[in-house]
Every structure is written in C-alpha cells, then in structure tokens.
Design a protein around this motif. Sequence first.
Motif, PDB file in Angstrom:
ATOM      1  N   PRO A  81       0.355  -1.459  -0.233  1.00 22.39           N
ATOM      2  CA  PRO A  81       0.189   0.278   0.139  1.00 22.39           C
ATOM      3  C   PRO A  81       0.699   1.157   0.059  1.00 22.39           C
ATOM      4  CG  PRO A  81      -0.614  -1.672   1.374  1.00 22.39           C
ATOM      5  CD  PRO A  81       0.799  -2.151   1.495  1.00 22.39           C
ATOM      6  N   ASP A  82       0.585   2.026  -0.491  1.00 22.34           N
ATOM      7  CA  ASP A  82       0.703   3.498  -0.598  1.00 22.34           C
ATOM      8  C   ASP A  82       2.065   4.259   0.739  1.00 22.34           C
ATOM      9  OD1 ASP A  82       1.161   3.577  -3.090  1.00 22.34           O
ATOM     10  OD2 ASP A  82      -1.033   5.645  -3.663  1.00 22.34           O
ATOM     11  N   SER A  83       0.941   4.049   1.752  1.00 23.00           N
ATOM     12  CA  SER A  83       0.998   4.370   3.135  1.00 23.00           C
ATOM     13  C   SER A  83       2.201   3.447   4.104  1.00 23.00           C
ATOM     14  CB  SER A  83      -0.011   4.209   3.618  1.00 23.00           C
ATOM     15  OG  SER A  83      -0.498   3.269   4.166  1.00 23.00           O
ATOM     16  N   GLU A  84       2.267   1.945   3.593  1.00 22.63           N
ATOM     17  CA  GLU A  84       3.085   1.569   4.354  1.00 22.63           C
ATOM     18  C   GLU A  84       4.294   1.572   2.963  1.00 22.63           C
ATOM     19  OE1 GLU A  84       4.321  -3.482   4.286  1.00 22.63           O
ATOM     20  OE2 GLU A  84       2.585  -2.545   3.891  1.00 22.63           O
ATOM     21  N   HIS A  85       4.805   1.414   1.674  1.00 23.25           N
ATOM     22  CA  HIS A  85       6.003   2.273   1.108  1.00 23.25           C
ATOM     23  C   HIS A  85       5.921   3.106   1.347  1.00 23.25           C
ATOM     24  CE1 HIS A  85       8.076   1.520  -2.368  1.00 23.25           C
ATOM     25  NE2 HIS A  85       7.437   2.567  -3.678  1.00 23.25           N
ATOM     26  N   SER A  86       5.761   4.454   1.549  1.00 22.02           N
ATOM     27  CA  SER A  86       5.777   5.653   2.075  1.00 22.02           C
ATOM     28  C   SER A  86       6.825   5.236   3.061  1.00 22.02           C
ATOM     29  CB  SER A  86       4.828   7.048   1.970  1.00 22.02           C
ATOM     30  OG  SER A  86       5.343   7.805   2.638  1.00 22.02           O
ATOM     31  N   ILE A 122      25.672   7.504  -1.315  1.00 20.28           N
ATOM     32  CA  ILE A 122      24.636   6.661  -0.503  1.00 20.28           C
ATOM     33  C   ILE A 122      23.759   7.602   0.156  1.00 20.28           C
ATOM     34  CG2 ILE A 122      24.448   5.500   1.924  1.00 20.28           C
ATOM     35  CD1 ILE A 122      25.478   3.937  -0.948  1.00 20.28           C
ATOM     36  N   TRP A 123      24.606   9.446   0.716  1.00 22.95           N
ATOM     37  CA  TRP A 123      23.573  10.115   1.047  1.00 22.95           C
ATOM     38  C   TRP A 123      22.365  10.527   0.158  1.00 22.95           C
ATOM     39  CZ3 TRP A 123      22.153  14.708   3.258  1.00 22.95           C
ATOM     40  CH2 TRP A 123      21.579  15.193   2.150  1.00 22.95           C
ATOM     41  N   ALA A 124      22.846  10.821  -1.402  1.00 22.63           N
ATOM     42  CA  ALA A 124      22.292  11.297  -2.504  1.00 22.63           C
ATOM     43  C   ALA A 124      20.946  10.350  -2.493  1.00 22.63           C
ATOM     44  CB  ALA A 124      23.070  11.931  -3.550  1.00 22.63           C
ATOM     45  N   ILE A 125      21.378   9.141  -2.655  1.00 22.33           N
ATOM     46  CA  ILE A 125      20.021   8.736  -2.857  1.00 22.33           C
ATOM     47  C   ILE A 125      19.440   8.461  -1.369  1.00 22.33           C
ATOM     48  CG2 ILE A 125      19.792   5.630  -2.772  1.00 22.33           C
ATOM     49  CD1 ILE A 125      22.252   5.131  -4.304  1.00 22.33           C
ATOM     50  N   GLY A 126      19.847   8.468  -0.287  1.00 20.78           N
ATOM     51  CA  GLY A 126      18.941   8.239   0.811  1.00 20.78           C
ATOM     52  C   GLY A 126      18.598   9.647   1.058  1.00 20.78           C
ATOM     53  N   PHE A 127      18.592  10.996   0.523  1.00 18.52           N
ATOM     54  CA  PHE A 127      17.801  12.102   0.696  1.00 18.52           C
ATOM     55  C   PHE A 127      16.491  11.803  -0.484  1.00 18.52           C
ATOM     56  CE2 PHE A 127      16.378  16.019  -0.872  1.00 18.52           C
ATOM     57  CZ  PHE A 127      16.042  16.671   0.052  1.00 18.52           C
ATOM     58  N   SER A 128      17.278  11.361  -1.962  1.00 16.64           N
ATOM     59  CA  SER A 128      16.096  11.007  -3.140  1.00 16.64           C
ATOM     60  C   SER A 128      15.070  10.294  -2.421  1.00 16.64           C
ATOM     61  CB  SER A 128      16.667  11.074  -4.468  1.00 16.64           C
ATOM     62  OG  SER A 128      17.815  11.463  -4.292  1.00 16.64           O
ATOM     63  N   MET A 129      15.374   9.067  -2.282  1.00 21.75           N
ATOM     64  CA  MET A 129      14.134   8.566  -1.225  1.00 21.75           C
ATOM     65  C   MET A 129      13.287   8.707  -0.389  1.00 21.75           C
ATOM     66  SD  MET A 129      15.925   4.647  -0.771  1.00 21.75           S
ATOM     67  CE  MET A 129      16.045   3.256  -2.121  1.00 21.75           C
ATOM     68  N   VAL A 130      14.143   9.315   0.879  1.00 22.85           N
ATOM     69  CA  VAL A 130      13.258  10.506   1.366  1.00 22.85           C
ATOM     70  C   VAL A 130      12.010  11.378   0.600  1.00 22.85           C
ATOM     71  CG1 VAL A 130      12.801  11.789   3.235  1.00 22.85           C
ATOM     72  CG2 VAL A 130      14.636  10.119   3.651  1.00 22.85           C
ATOM     73  N   VAL A 131      12.572  12.338   0.428  1.00 22.52           N
ATOM     74  CA  VAL A 131      11.743  12.354  -1.150  1.00 22.52           C
ATOM     75  C   VAL A 131      10.357  12.375  -2.082  1.00 22.52           C
ATOM     76  CG1 VAL A 131      11.520  14.572  -2.972  1.00 22.52           C
ATOM     77  CG2 VAL A 131      13.432  15.172  -1.283  1.00 22.52           C
ATOM     78  N   GLY A 133       9.910   8.721  -1.029  1.00 23.38           N
ATOM     79  CA  GLY A 133       8.275   8.521   0.446  1.00 23.38           C
ATOM     80  C   GLY A 133       7.495   9.348   0.243  1.00 23.38           C
ATOM     81  N   LEU A 134       8.059  10.764   0.229  1.00 19.26           N
ATOM     82  CA  LEU A 134       6.911  11.860   0.887  1.00 19.26           C
ATOM     83  C   LEU A 134       6.191  11.872  -0.731  1.00 19.26           C
ATOM     84  CD1 LEU A 134       8.851  14.506   2.084  1.00 19.26           C
ATOM     85  CD2 LEU A 134       7.485  12.818   3.927  1.00 19.26           C
ATOM     86  N   MET A 135       6.516  12.168  -1.806  1.00 19.19           N
ATOM     87  CA  MET A 135       5.754  11.951  -2.914  1.00 19.19           C
ATOM     88  C   MET A 135       5.053  10.967  -3.708  1.00 19.19           C
ATOM     89  SD  MET A 135       8.086  13.935  -5.752  1.00 19.19           S
ATOM     90  CE  MET A 135       6.824  14.909  -6.988  1.00 19.19           C
ATOM     91  N   VAL A 136       5.077  10.118  -2.994  1.00 19.05           N
ATOM     92  CA  VAL A 136       4.268   8.580  -3.365  1.00 19.05           C
ATOM     93  C   VAL A 136       2.890   8.862  -2.542  1.00 19.05           C
ATOM     94  CG1 VAL A 136       5.910   6.456  -3.799  1.00 19.05           C
ATOM     95  CG2 VAL A 136       5.028   7.108  -1.329  1.00 19.05           C
ATOM     96  N   ARG A 137       2.684   9.368  -1.928  1.00 19.95           N
ATOM     97  CA  ARG A 137       1.399   9.882  -1.173  1.00 19.95           C
ATOM     98  C   ARG A 137       0.628  10.957  -1.851  1.00 19.95           C
ATOM     99  NH1 ARG A 137       1.204   8.426   5.143  1.00 19.95           N
ATOM    100  NH2 ARG A 137       2.590   6.995   5.334  1.00 19.95           N
ATOM    101  N   LEU A 138       1.107  11.441  -2.481  1.00 18.09           N
ATOM    102  CA  LEU A 138       0.420  12.160  -3.456  1.00 18.09           C
ATOM    103  C   LEU A 138      -0.510  12.099  -4.587  1.00 18.09           C
ATOM    104  CD1 LEU A 138       2.970  14.767  -4.432  1.00 18.09           C
ATOM    105  CD2 LEU A 138       1.768  15.188  -2.869  1.00 18.09           C
ATOM    106  N   PRO A 139      -1.931  12.532  -4.766  1.00 18.39           N
ATOM    107  CA  PRO A 139      -2.684  11.067  -5.147  1.00 18.39           C
ATOM    108  C   PRO A 139      -2.547  11.977  -6.990  1.00 18.39           C
ATOM    109  CG  PRO A 139      -3.409  14.161  -4.852  1.00 18.39           C
ATOM    110  CD  PRO A 139      -2.265  13.741  -4.324  1.00 18.39           C
TER     111      PRO A 139
END
Length: 388
Positions: A81-86, A122-131, A133-139
Amino acid sequence: MSIERTARASGIDLLRGIVMVVMALDHTREYFHINAFFEDPLDFTKTTPVLFLTRWITHFCAPTFVLLAGMSARLSGSRKPDSEHSTFLITRGLWLILLEVTIVNFGLWFNLSYSQTLLQVIWAIGFSMVVLGLMVRLPFPTTIPALAIFLIFGHNLLDNVSAPEGSVLAVLKTLLFQPGVLPVGEGKIVISGYPALPWTGILLAGYSLGSLYFRSVSVIRRKRILLWTGVGAVAGFVLLRLLNSYGDPSPWSRQSTGIFTFLSFLNTTKYPPSLLFTLMTIGPALILLSVFEGKTSFLSVYGRVPLFYFIVHFYLIHLLSVVFMLISGISWSDIHFTNGTGGVVQNQGVSLGWVYVVWIAIVASLYFPCKGYAGFKSRQTSRLWSYL
C-alpha cells in the motif's frame, strides 16, 4: 500489481553488477595510483588519454546506480500500500544517510575523529528516497515523472545563482545544488560532494521507468521504450554538446590534439551531475537495460547485494592501500588519516597498469562473499533485512 520478476533480475541486477565492478576501478585508482589524491585525472595539462578514460568510464556508475535504485524502489513498492511504501522509503532513506556519515565515511578516511564528513552517492540516494517517500502519497501519479524531468533538465539554470556566505540559503544551496564545504564545529567540516536534488531527479526518473517492469507491459514494448529512450538521451547529449550553450557549466573547447579535443567534448560536469552528464550516462544505461533483457551473468551476483558490496569494497581497498604503503617502507607515523587523503602519502603508489591488476584481484575476491551474503539474505524473513 505484480511485476516481471525474471526480467528485473536478469536486466537490472546484471547492469547494477557491472556498475559495481566498474565503480571499484575508480576507488582502486584513488587509493593505489601514484598521486591520485593530489592530481585530477581529468586535467588535460597532467593526464593521459588512458588515465582520462579510466576515470571517465566510471562516470557511468553513480547515475546508473541511482537510476536503478529508483527502479528497484518502484518494483518493491508495487506490492505494498502507498502508506506502507512511503514509510519504508522514508525510513530507509534516513538509514542510508546515517550509514553515509558513519560507516561509509570511516571506510573512506579511517578517521576516528570524523573531522571531515563527505556526502557522496549513499547520501544522495538516501535524501532522494525521503523525497520519493513523501511524494508517493500524492494523489497525482504524474507528479513524480514531472519533477524528475524538471530537476534533470532545469537545475543547470541555477548554476550561477549566488547566496550570502554563511546564510541558510548558502547552506541549502551547498547541500542541494552546488558542491562545497560547510563548517559544522571547531575543526569539523562537511563536504557536499553530491548535492542532492540533481540526483533526486535521476532517482525519480528511475522510479517512473520502473513501471515498465509491470506484468502488463510486454517484453517487446519494454525493450523498445528503454532502447529508444536511451538513444534519444544520447542523441540529445551529442546535439546539446555540439551547441555548447546549455546543459553544462564547462563548455568543450579545442585542445592541442584531436584526441584531447574529443575528450574535452566528453568531459562533462559530475559535481553536480549536469544535464549533459546525465544524458551522456543514463542514455547508454537504458540501452543496456534493453540489451540485457533475459540475460544473466556472474556479474549479477554483485548487483544483488549493492549496499553490502559498496561498503565492503571500500574497506578492503583502503585497508590494502595502507598495508601496501607499510610494505613499501612508509612508516606508520607518516600515514595521516586526518589530512583528507585517507592516509595516502604523496608521491607514493603504483602505475596505472598495476591499478588494473589490483582492481581485478579485489573484485574477484569479493565474488564469493557477495554470493554467500545474497544467499543468506534471501533466506531471511524479517523485514529488517530489506534495509540492508
């Protein structure tokens, strides 16, 4: 929605394995080649064509690594689910950032005082994943590819933007758009080698392309889209580079010889990855993904455990370089781990030919550890292992 597991394993893992192996060449060169820490292999006044190309070929590693991380995130997220994936993306991104500033940085410098912290891929990938993770919740499903295109094609508009030294804006610019050094305390600095947002664009592009591996997409269609998208990226690079006007802050120029003029044409900017650098490297990666469909190799072993390989290979290369210096007669007192070179001593090292020999030996020595770890990890049922 289910995914085409076989194609993912034989395509993405094989390409990622090749990337991991080539990446080790650059790191071996840095720690073993004479004066690698003190001279730029892309400096036309000091380099040779072979040395330049040894460095240049490894340019393909970081963007391809980030692109495939985005694809893998799309594949794993299709089953949640999007919430779990996020939540997973955000927590794994934060975990990767923590690994970068601790485990990875110690492997780079062997500096217990952590007087300098280098933010790399690794920092760049980590930051990108946080971004992400926030975006997958968008409609709106087109938000992610739209932002990917905007960041990749538009971030060079900010090349000449300045900010007052020491201001919050200057700190954000250094972390997100332009490389630089940030003092963080007495005697301590953070070096932003991989400003995050241009790399975020590449990871978001990979996430968007990951949907090509859904079962609803035929193999023929997937291969065709990957192939022609890659060809288009390469053609775009050649055209924009010939125009020499937008897409890279360092234009190419005529050099003393034809070969160096050609190398100048290829010498695009990695820090941060310019539009032309991205097109030059991602284009061939997409073409190879099309070619590698349904194929596998022993190199896939490295691609199945990228984080394990990444960390272990750094420690092994660095440790061997210290042992080599001691055997070569360098005294322990002359090896300084706090001077920004990881202890590497100036005017010490081996020829480029021997760098290749050492590189092959290091990669070969990691095959069975990677294979063993991949097998061990596949048998684990705890979700914690998905973070490793």
